[in-house]
Scaffold this motif. Sequence first.
Motif, short mmCIF file in Angstrom:
data_model
loop_
_atom_site.label_atom_id
_atom_site.label_comp_id
_atom_site.label_asym_id
_atom_site.label_seq_id
_atom_site.Cartn_x
_atom_site.Cartn_y
_atom_site.Cartn_z
N LEU A 159 -7.49 -2.28 7.13
CA LEU A 159 -6.57 -1.35 6.49
C LEU A 159 -6.45 -0.07 7.30
O LEU A 159 -5.34 0.38 7.61
CB LEU A 159 -7.04 -1.03 5.07
CG LEU A 159 -6.19 0.00 4.31
CD1 LEU A 159 -4.78 -0.54 4.08
CD2 LEU A 159 -6.85 0.36 3.00
N VAL A 218 0.83 -1.21 0.00
CA VAL A 218 0.00 0.00 0.00
C VAL A 218 0.87 1.26 0.00
O VAL A 218 0.60 2.21 -0.74
CB VAL A 218 -0.99 0.00 1.18
CG1 VAL A 218 -1.68 1.33 1.34
CG2 VAL A 218 -2.02 -1.11 1.00
N TRP A 221 -1.17 2.04 6.83
CA TRP A 221 -2.15 3.03 6.38
C TRP A 221 -1.99 4.33 7.14
O TRP A 221 -1.97 5.42 6.57
CB TRP A 221 -3.56 2.46 6.55
CG TRP A 221 -4.66 3.37 6.10
CD1 TRP A 221 -5.48 4.10 6.91
CD2 TRP A 221 -5.06 3.67 4.77
NE1 TRP A 221 -6.38 4.81 6.16
CE2 TRP A 221 -6.14 4.56 4.84
CE3 TRP A 221 -4.61 3.26 3.51
CZ2 TRP A 221 -6.78 5.07 3.71
CZ3 TRP A 221 -5.25 3.75 2.39
CH2 TRP A 221 -6.31 4.63 2.49
N TYR A 235 -6.48 9.03 -1.44
CA TYR A 235 -6.97 7.66 -1.54
C TYR A 235 -8.48 7.65 -1.37
O TYR A 235 -9.02 8.38 -0.54
CB TYR A 235 -6.37 6.77 -0.44
CG TYR A 235 -4.89 6.50 -0.62
CD1 TYR A 235 -4.47 5.38 -1.32
CD2 TYR A 235 -3.93 7.36 -0.12
CE1 TYR A 235 -3.12 5.11 -1.50
CE2 TYR A 235 -2.59 7.11 -0.30
CZ TYR A 235 -2.18 6.00 -0.98
OH TYR A 235 -0.85 5.74 -1.17
#
Length: 106
Positions: A57, A34, A63, A42
Motif C-alpha cells: 500500500l 482507497v 497511496w 489514516y
Amino acid sequence: MDRWYTYENLGLKASAFVKEIKDDISVEISMEKVADIGADHYFLLSDELFAKEAEVLASSPIWQSLDAVKNNHAYDVDSTLWIAYYGPIAINIIVDQTAEALLGSN
C-alpha cells in the motif's frame, strides 16, 4: 447509538464512502478504492502482522497521491493493540495515539 456520533463527538466528519458502510465495523476494500475513502488522516496497521500489505500500500501511486499522505497525516500503528486488545489500558493508549495524531503532542 448512532456510530456517526463518534465522528461528530470528535469534531470530525465521516466521508460519504464511510457513511455507505452500514453494518460492518471494518471492511476490506480494493487498492483502487482507497482514494475514495477521502480521509484527512489514516492509521495504517503496519507492524509484523500486516507488514507485507502495508508495504504494498505505502509504495503504491494511489497511496502516495493521497493528500493525507502528502501532508504526513498517515500513521503507522500496532495492529495487536488497535484490533486485538479491548481493555481500558489499550483503549486509553489508542485514544492517546489518536489525540497526538489529530491534535499534536502537548
